[in-house]
Structures are given as C-alpha cells and as structure tokens.
Design an enzyme around this catalytic site. Structure first.
Site, mmCIF file in Angstrom:
data_model
loop_
_atom_site.group_PDB
_atom_site.id
_atom_site.type_symbol
_atom_site.label_atom_id
_atom_site.label_comp_id
_atom_site.label_asym_id
_atom_site.label_seq_id
_atom_site.Cartn_x
_atom_site.Cartn_y
_atom_site.Cartn_z
ATOM 1 N N ASN A 110 19.055 16.082 -4.480
ATOM 2 C CA ASN A 110 18.092 15.011 -4.714
ATOM 3 C C ASN A 110 17.547 15.210 -6.119
ATOM 4 O O ASN A 110 16.948 16.255 -6.421
ATOM 5 C CB ASN A 110 16.965 15.097 -3.676
ATOM 6 N N VAL A 111 17.740 14.234 -6.992
ATOM 7 C CA VAL A 111 17.342 14.398 -8.397
ATOM 8 C C VAL A 111 15.833 14.425 -8.587
ATOM 9 O O VAL A 111 15.355 14.677 -9.695
ATOM 10 C CB VAL A 111 17.972 13.309 -9.296
ATOM 11 N N SER A 157 21.063 0.088 -18.265
ATOM 12 C CA SER A 157 21.481 -1.212 -17.734
ATOM 13 C C SER A 157 21.105 -2.271 -18.757
ATOM 14 O O SER A 157 20.163 -2.093 -19.542
ATOM 15 C CB SER A 157 20.770 -1.500 -16.411
ATOM 16 N N ASN A 210 23.789 9.561 -13.569
ATOM 17 C CA ASN A 210 24.237 8.275 -13.025
ATOM 18 C C ASN A 210 23.451 7.818 -11.794
ATOM 19 O O ASN A 210 23.455 6.633 -11.464
ATOM 20 C CB ASN A 210 25.729 8.386 -12.675
ATOM 21 N N TYR A 268 12.863 -1.461 -11.900
ATOM 22 C CA TYR A 268 14.199 -1.084 -12.372
ATOM 23 C C TYR A 268 14.314 -1.228 -13.895
ATOM 24 O O TYR A 268 14.815 -0.332 -14.577
ATOM 25 C CB TYR A 268 15.237 -1.957 -11.670
ATOM 26 N N ALA A 269 13.823 -2.344 -14.419
ATOM 27 C CA ALA A 269 13.874 -2.571 -15.862
ATOM 28 C C ALA A 269 13.077 -1.511 -16.619
ATOM 29 O O ALA A 269 13.506 -1.028 -17.677
ATOM 30 C CB ALA A 269 13.352 -3.963 -16.194
ATOM 31 N N ALA A 270 11.923 -1.149 -16.078
ATOM 32 C CA ALA A 270 11.093 -0.125 -16.716
ATOM 33 C C ALA A 270 11.829 1.206 -16.792
ATOM 34 O O ALA A 270 11.790 1.900 -17.818
ATOM 35 C CB ALA A 270 9.780 0.036 -15.951
ATOM 36 N N THR A 271 12.523 1.562 -15.712
ATOM 37 C CA THR A 271 13.246 2.838 -15.724
ATOM 38 C C THR A 271 14.419 2.812 -16.691
ATOM 39 O O THR A 271 14.652 3.773 -17.430
ATOM 40 C CB THR A 271 13.768 3.210 -14.322
ATOM 41 N N LYS A 272 15.146 1.715 -16.709
ATOM 42 C CA LYS A 272 16.340 1.661 -17.555
ATOM 43 C C LYS A 272 15.984 1.538 -19.037
ATOM 44 O O LYS A 272 16.717 2.019 -19.906
ATOM 45 C CB LYS A 272 17.243 0.516 -17.102
ATOM 46 N N ILE A 290 28.256 -5.122 -12.053
ATOM 47 C CA ILE A 290 29.414 -4.331 -11.658
ATOM 48 C C ILE A 290 29.543 -4.352 -10.131
ATOM 49 O O ILE A 290 28.549 -4.300 -9.406
ATOM 50 C CB ILE A 290 29.272 -2.866 -12.137
#
Length: 248
Positions: free
Chosen positions: A62-63, A141, A89, A154-158, A189
């Site tokens: 678990n990262v 992403s 990844n 999600y956008a904040a993390t990427k 993808i």
C-alpha cells in the site's frame, strides 16, 4: 534486451497500465518488483511472465504505508543491491462535482495519488543518490494539466505529480548524480479505471481525439520503457503526453 539486469519497482502493477509495463519490462530483461494490493493478480502476473526473460518479484504494498515502503526498499537493497528505476503508477479515482465531493474521497485520492508518489520516491531516492544514478517515472494525466469536470481531487493530484517531477529533476542532480525524473500524462486509456465511463461518453471523447480512439495500456508502457531505459539518457524534468492528440 533494453533493461537487462536492471531492477525496477512498479506500483499499481497488477492491472491496467502497470501490468502492461511490468510485462514489457520483464520481456526486456528487467527484474520487476511488482507492487500492488491485489496479491492474487500479482501471482497471476508472475505466472504469466515466467518465460519472458526477466523476473517478476511480486510484493503486496500500500503506497500510503510508509513503514511497509521502508521495509520493501531495505529488502530490495539486501536482495538485489540496487534500484535502477521506479515507476510511480498506482492511482485511484473518486469522481464527483466539487459540491458533492466528500472529504473522505478528497483525502483518499490525495493520499494514494499524490502522497503515495512522495512516499515511494522519498525512500527510493536515497538509494539512487548513493549509487549515483537512476530513473524515476511518475504517472500524471492530461487532467493534471488541463483539468476536468468532476475530478477536482484527481486533477489536483496529477498536477501535483508534475510539480514534484520538475522539482526532483533539479533536486536529485544538484550534486552530480545521474538521476532522471520524468512524468507521463496519459489521455483516455482502456483500463479497468475507464471501464466505468458510460459508452455514450466514450464515443463523445473518441470523436474529439484526432486518432479517433482510446489508447491502450501497452502504448503507455512503451513510453515508460523508453524513459526507464538508457535510450532517454538526456531527458529529465519533462511531461510527456500520450493522448492520441486530444490536447494539442
């Protein structure tokens, strides 16, 4: 073989892009420390690649668990003596419009997608700095560059992954180490993550893509391979979009 005798860690390796990368790296002669939460899929990956030329070394991880990461890195050092590459990844989504996004779903995406990359790199980087070389690939992403409705977390993390990539590309080389850090920004993808998207939306997206289709995990894995291999020896601090021309 382009990765012969290299030791590479891949997180999120049990499915999707991570699995494609693990298989490709194994075919190219690498010892792949394949990390994921799904032990059953990791074992299946090992069985599937037993005749590929390299080796899959499956590890449940678990990262977000810093102690487990520390123990894994120590185990790799003891067993293999080095870490040539790291592919950050692992990632998840918990989509919702901002006004409907729960704090829980904000926190879990931040912890896995952003802090998970920080955790892995913080423990692996000292090994690379001591040996004087290495290559790190972070999965971002196109959403991290251009944003997307319903994906604030999600956008904040990427976007954060891109910022860390550029920072580390400068930081890790300041005393002469040959450590390269790059990011890959996939578009749409075909993975288990995107299988949840309604077919109507998929068709709309494909019409916007100049190549008129979604990408495959293998097409992203090919870029990972290039960036981990010595063929990309003069590339660092870059964000490579793999999106079929969706954003030009």
């Amino acid at each position: 073989m382009r990765l012969k005798e290299k030791v590479v860690i891949i997180t999120g390796a049990a499915s999707g892009i991570g699995k494609a990368a693990a298989k490709l790296f194994c075919k190219e002669g690498a010892t792949v420390v394949a990390c994921d939460l799904n032990e059953e899929l990791l074992q299946a990956l090992k069985d599937e690649t037993k005749d590929f030329g390299g080796e899959i070394y499956p590890k449940k991880l678990n990262v977000t668990d810093r102690e487990a990461i520390k123990e894994l890195v120590e185990e790799i050092k003891e067993k293999f003596g080095k870490i040539d590459g790291l592919v950050n990844n692992a990632g998840i989504t918990r989509d919702a419009l901002l006004q409907r996004m729960t704090e829980e779903n904000w926190d879990i995406v931040i912890n896995v997608n952003l802090k998970g990359v920080f955790n892995m790199t913080q423990f692996v980087a000292p090994v690379m700095l001591k040996q004087g070389y290495g290559s790190i690939v972070n999965t971002s992403s196109i959403v991290g560059i251009y944003g997307n409705i319903g994906q604030t977390n999600y956008a904040a993390t990427k976007g954060g992954v891109i910022a860390m990539t550029k920072t580390w590309a400068k930081e890790f080389t300041r005393k002469g180490a040959n450590i390269r850090v790059n990011a890959v920004a996939p578009g749409f993808i075909k993975t288990p993550m995107t299988e949840k998207i309604p077919e109507k939306i998929v068709k709309m997206v494909e019409e916007r893509i100049p190549l008129k289709r979604m990408g495959t995990p293998e097409e992203i894995a090919n870029v990972y391979l290039f960036l981990i291999s010595d063929e990309s020896s003069y590339i660092t601090g870059q964000v490579i979009g793999v999106d079929g021309g969706l954003v030009i």
